[in-house]
Motif scaffolding. Structure first.
Motif, mmCIF file in Angstrom:
data_model
loop_
_atom_site.group_PDB
_atom_site.id
_atom_site.type_symbol
_atom_site.label_atom_id
_atom_site.label_comp_id
_atom_site.label_asym_id
_atom_site.label_seq_id
_atom_site.Cartn_x
_atom_site.Cartn_y
_atom_site.Cartn_z
ATOM 1 N N ILE A 93 -4.677 4.968 -2.821
ATOM 2 C CA ILE A 93 -5.926 5.717 -2.848
ATOM 3 C C ILE A 93 -5.513 7.177 -2.873
ATOM 4 O O ILE A 93 -4.762 7.617 -1.999
ATOM 5 N N SER A 133 1.924 7.234 7.698
ATOM 6 C CA SER A 133 2.011 8.176 6.591
ATOM 7 C C SER A 133 2.605 9.469 7.134
ATOM 8 O O SER A 133 2.346 9.841 8.281
ATOM 9 N N GLY A 190 3.398 1.097 5.099
ATOM 10 C CA GLY A 190 4.400 1.822 5.860
ATOM 11 C C GLY A 190 3.980 1.840 7.323
ATOM 12 O O GLY A 190 2.812 1.616 7.637
ATOM 13 N N THR A 250 -3.580 2.452 9.579
ATOM 14 C CA THR A 250 -4.190 1.855 8.393
ATOM 15 C C THR A 250 -3.830 0.375 8.250
ATOM 16 O O THR A 250 -4.713 -0.453 7.990
ATOM 17 N N CYS A 280 0.857 -1.185 0.000
ATOM 18 C CA CYS A 280 0.000 0.000 0.000
ATOM 19 C C CYS A 280 0.892 1.233 0.000
ATOM 20 O O CYS A 280 1.721 1.396 0.897
ATOM 21 N N ILE A 281 0.737 2.061 -1.008
ATOM 22 C CA ILE A 281 1.587 3.248 -1.101
ATOM 23 C C ILE A 281 0.721 4.501 -1.165
ATOM 24 O O ILE A 281 -0.351 4.503 -1.745
ATOM 25 N N ASP A 297 6.611 4.044 2.850
ATOM 26 C CA ASP A 297 6.077 3.102 1.857
ATOM 27 C C ASP A 297 7.155 2.671 0.870
ATOM 28 O O ASP A 297 7.104 1.563 0.324
ATOM 29 N N GLY A 325 -0.460 5.682 11.682
ATOM 30 C CA GLY A 325 0.063 4.361 12.012
ATOM 31 C C GLY A 325 -1.051 3.364 12.278
ATOM 32 O O GLY A 325 -0.888 2.420 13.050
HETATM 33 N N1 LIG Z 1 -4.405 6.719 0.723
HETATM 34 C C1 LIG Z 1 -3.644 5.634 0.880
HETATM 35 N N2 LIG Z 1 -3.363 4.815 -0.174
HETATM 36 C C2 LIG Z 1 -2.594 3.714 -0.033
HETATM 37 N N3 LIG Z 1 -2.043 3.355 1.148
HETATM 38 C C3 LIG Z 1 -2.286 4.123 2.226
HETATM 39 C C4 LIG Z 1 -3.096 5.290 2.161
HETATM 40 N N4 LIG Z 1 -3.146 5.837 3.395
HETATM 41 C C5 LIG Z 1 -2.389 5.053 4.186
HETATM 42 N N5 LIG Z 1 -1.860 4.030 3.502
HETATM 43 C C6 LIG Z 1 -0.948 2.978 3.985
HETATM 44 O O1 LIG Z 1 -1.025 2.907 5.392
HETATM 45 C C7 LIG Z 1 0.204 3.263 5.989
HETATM 46 C C8 LIG Z 1 -0.023 3.951 7.286
HETATM 47 O O2 LIG Z 1 -0.749 5.148 7.091
HETATM 48 P P1 LIG Z 1 -1.413 5.936 8.309
HETATM 49 O O3 LIG Z 1 -2.285 4.977 9.032
HETATM 50 O O4 LIG Z 1 -2.165 7.058 7.660
HETATM 51 O O5 LIG Z 1 -0.288 6.432 9.148
HETATM 52 C C9 LIG Z 1 0.935 4.054 4.924
HETATM 53 O O6 LIG Z 1 2.334 3.988 5.128
HETATM 54 C C10 LIG Z 1 0.487 3.354 3.656
HETATM 55 O O7 LIG Z 1 1.230 2.161 3.461
#
Ligand SMILES: Nc1ncnc2c1ncn2[C@@H]1O[C@H](COP(=O)(O)O)[C@@H](O)[C@H]1O
Ligand SMILES: Cc1cc2nc3c(=O)[nH]c(=O)nc-3n(C[C@H](O)[C@H](O)[C@H](O)COP(=O)(O)OP(=O)(O)OC[C@H]3O[C@@H](n4cnc5c(N)ncnc54)[C@H](O)[C@@H]3O)c2cc1C
Lengths: 245, 375
Positions: free
Chosen positions: A49, A107, A104, A115, A6-7, A20, A113
């Motif tokens: 996304i 983001s 990752g 997703t 997922c990027i 990512d 942290g």
């Molecule tokens: N819009 C997105 N599209 C694809 N992957 C996402 C998206 N938002 C978050 N991720 C994945 O979820 C990880 C953690 O994101 P977060 O939970 O927003 O800190 C990111 O490093 C991505 O791998």
């Protein structure tokens, strides 16, 4: 073996989220290290996304060596609750029997942290967050990994596949896209999915965004102005007064 | 009154101190709720017992529960999970959600640590709860509680509300909620509750296992648990030089390239009892050893002086320098978050500034010395 990474596109320059890039490199590294050693070949797909421009990071992922790229096209908003993002990612991930899904650790913009671990739960997969080492030493039905904890501690785990791992920085050195792959990537088709097709009904968010604020100051924040030489001199005097130099 | 549950953090059989920060945050929530409910009134209602419950998951939770109840008069639930020797996200999510569904709390608090980040988001999904991570402030507005969390590399806080009548899982930033709990006059009530873990089966999408021809399948992979803990490892991270130094000069990504570390070392040599620190990305890039890393996954230090060169000031980095006496930062971006957490802010190109400092004509400088100094 199918791996999905997922990027996310972040920041003003439209870069791939730094964490990512580590996740994608880890997937490509596993493919290089183990492809041909199992009965099934290893494929690495990516999903994002984001707005139209997010297709740039899929091209970049192709340039690094990704096989397929999925793009769920959305409008840009300040805040998307991680559960909403995870639900959409799950809808794409469920279309292929993925053995391993990498995200990752966080983001850079939303810094949730959440997703990855939420995606795991929605899919019914086990999850490990903050992974700093992976391997498939004996079979392709489990992954060995090390997960980072505080104060230099790590724990090593063996997790049955399919699983979701969130990848921490420093696990590898992400490669630059190769020119030949980038050129070839121009011909490659990105699989574009309209959000409204995937989700006729919007996913119910349980959190709502109110506002942005500047963080509180925790220290005096006295500014030193002037030419470099002036600034240097003022710092010296400040330190001298405090008997630090 | 709705309840607040805290998931105690246990590592290597011990309660981690962050648990008491969670307790402090729970008290804050309780207080804000009381003020909403009984505006203007004071203490009597504040004493309502049983509002806060601390859950201690372990194979043998009693000694840990006892330890907690000695420090705080909150109720403690020792969640006995037979066989749980070390943290395991599958076990935590399953057993905690079963227990929490019975309690029906309004708030579930965990730490934003390697444990909390691992299990809390999944737990929230199971509980169909809202989930807010990295909370660094809790307050209320006219409609209820609101939460602040860092975004955009710590340059902003985002204010979030959770839907009314929905439980919310909060993971709290370590180090922000003060542990100054009221004196514990009476011991909290301890209750032991056993919930065994049922291994999850049948989620494996893969039907056939394609083993590597050259290696036998490990015996462990036939176990019923999807997540098998193997061992705890520790990087040789003890860094007496960094921890003992009075003055730490630290470099971040803003120094641009590895060769520029030389200037950082030279800068550090201007001081006696100094050491060089670094932000995590420099360690990740292999520019400098892990023993130099400052922050939540590196060293927490308390020098007399910390000079941050080209470091943005992420919450993870700042967590390591909270106890520094004086923080000076050099950054070319006037909006760098580190400036909000510095005593002295120098907006400059880090390398150019260091050069200018090294070239200062010593004779020009004030030779002020405090009167009580020998020199
Ligand atoms: N819009 C997105 N599209 C694809 N992957 C996402 C998206 N938002 C978050 N991720 C994945 O979820 C990880 C953690 O994101 P977060 O939970 O927003 O800190 C990111 O490093 C991505 O791998
Ligand atoms: C679970 C977890 C744990 C983490 N643990 C840690 C930890 O222990 N320690 C840690 O440090 N990080 C840690 N991080 C990483 C953290 O989130 C940040 O990514 C990191 O601290 C950023 O490092 P930086 O400030 O050097 O880089 P950046 O954030 O990229 O900042 C570089 C700064 O340099 C400035 N700059 C650029 N050029 C110049 C110049 N020529 N002169 C002066 N200034 C310039 C920029 O304005 C910017 O402010 C962790 C992350 C996670 C998710």
């Amino acid at each position: 073996m199918n791996i999905l990474v997922c990027i996310k596109q972040v920041g003003d320059n439209g870069d791939m989220n730094r964490f990512d890039a580590f996740a994608l490199e880890e997937a490509l590294g596993l493919k290089e290290q183990y492809d041909g050693q199992f009965l099934e070949p290893i494929f690495v797909d990516v999903v994002t996304i984001g707005g139209q421009a997010a297709s740039e990071i899929i091209r970049r992922a192709f340039g690094m060596g990704a096989d397929k790229g999925f793009h769920i096209v959305t409008r840009k908003t300040v805040y998307v609750p991680p559960f909403v993002t995870a639900s959409k990612l799950a809808a794409v991930a469920a279309k292929t029997p993925y053995d391993l899904i990498l995200t990752g650790i966080m983001s850079e913009d939303l810094m949730e942290g959440q997703t990855g671990p939420m995606l795991a739960e929605i899919m019914g997969f086990p999850c490990a967050a903050g992974v700093v080492k992976t391997g498939l030493p004996t079979n392709d039905n489990a992954v060995f990994l090390e997960r980072e904890m505080e104060n230099g501690f790590r724990e090593s785990l063996e997790i049955r596949l399919p699983a979701v791992l969130t990848i921490q920085a420093g696990i590898n050195t992400p490669r630059y896209p190769s020119l030949s792959k980038m050129l070839a990537a121009r011909q490659k088709k990105i699989i574009t999915l309209a959000e409204t097709d995937l989700f006729p009904e919007p996913i119910q968010a349980k959190e709502s965004y109110l506002s942005m604020e500047y963080p509180e100051k925790t220290r005096a924040g006295h500014e030193i102005k002037g030419t470099l030489a002036d600034q240097a001199k003022q710092l010296f005097n400040f330190l001298r007064k405090k008997d630090l130099i | 009154m709705t309840q607040i549950v805290i998931i105690a953090e246990i590592f290597q059989g011990m309660i981690r101190p962050v648990t008491f920060e969670l307790a402090a945050a729970a008290l804050k929530i309780k207080k804000l709720n009381m003020e909403k409910k009984y505006p203007g009134k004071k203490t009597p209602q504040m004493e309502i017992p049983g509002v806060v419950k601390i859950i201690v998951p372990a194979d043998d939770p009693l000694p840990l529960a006892d330890e907690i109840s000695k420090r705080m008069d909150f109720d403690v639930i020792g969640l006995r999970i037979p066989g749980l020797k070390t943290y395991n996200s599958d076990i935590y999510k399953q057993c905690l959600s079963q227990l929490i569904k019975k309690i029906k709390p309004s708030h579930i608090l965990a730490a934003n640590t390697s444990q909390g980040r691992d299990f809390a988001p999944g737990l929230a999904v199971r509980l169909k709860a809202a989930s807010i991570s990295g909370v660094n402030q809790i307050r209320s507005d006219d409609q209820g509680l609101i939460y602040s969390r860092p975004v955009l590399g710590n340059t902003r806080n985002m204010i979030i509300r959770s839907m009314p009548d929905t439980p919310v899982v909060l993971t709290l930033m370590p180090g922000v909620f003060k542990q100054d709990l009221p004196d514990n006059k009476k011991k909290g009530k301890i209750e032991i509750c056993e919930i065994p873990f049922t291994p999850v089966s049948g989620t494996t999408a893969k039907l056939k296992e394609s083993s590597r021809i050259d290696k036998p399948v490990s015996a462990k992979s036939n176990s019923k648990n999807r997540i098998l803990h193997q061992q705890i490892l520790q990087k040789s991270c003890e860094n007496p030089a960094l921890k003992g130094a009075q003055i730490v000069v630290a470099a971040g990504r803003g120094i641009g390239k590895q060769e520029n570390l030389e200037a950082i070392f030279k800068f550090a040599k201007c001081f006696s009892s100094s050491a060089v620190g670094a932000s995590r990305p420099l360690v990740d890039l292999g520019w400098i050893g892990y023993e130099h890393q400052v922050g939540i996954t590196g060293a927490a230090i308390s020098p007399k002086l910390y000079i941050a060169c080209g470091i943005s000031g992420s919450s993870q980095h700042l967590a390591g320098i909270k106890d520094a006496e004086v923080v000076v930062s050099i950054n070319k971006n006037p909006a760098a978050p580190i400036f909000r957490h510095s005593d002295l802010c120098i907006q400059a190109e880090a390398l150019e500034f260091i050069q200018a400092f090294l070239e200062l004509p010593r004779a020009d400088l004030v030779t002020y010395r405090p009167a009580n100094n020998k020199a």
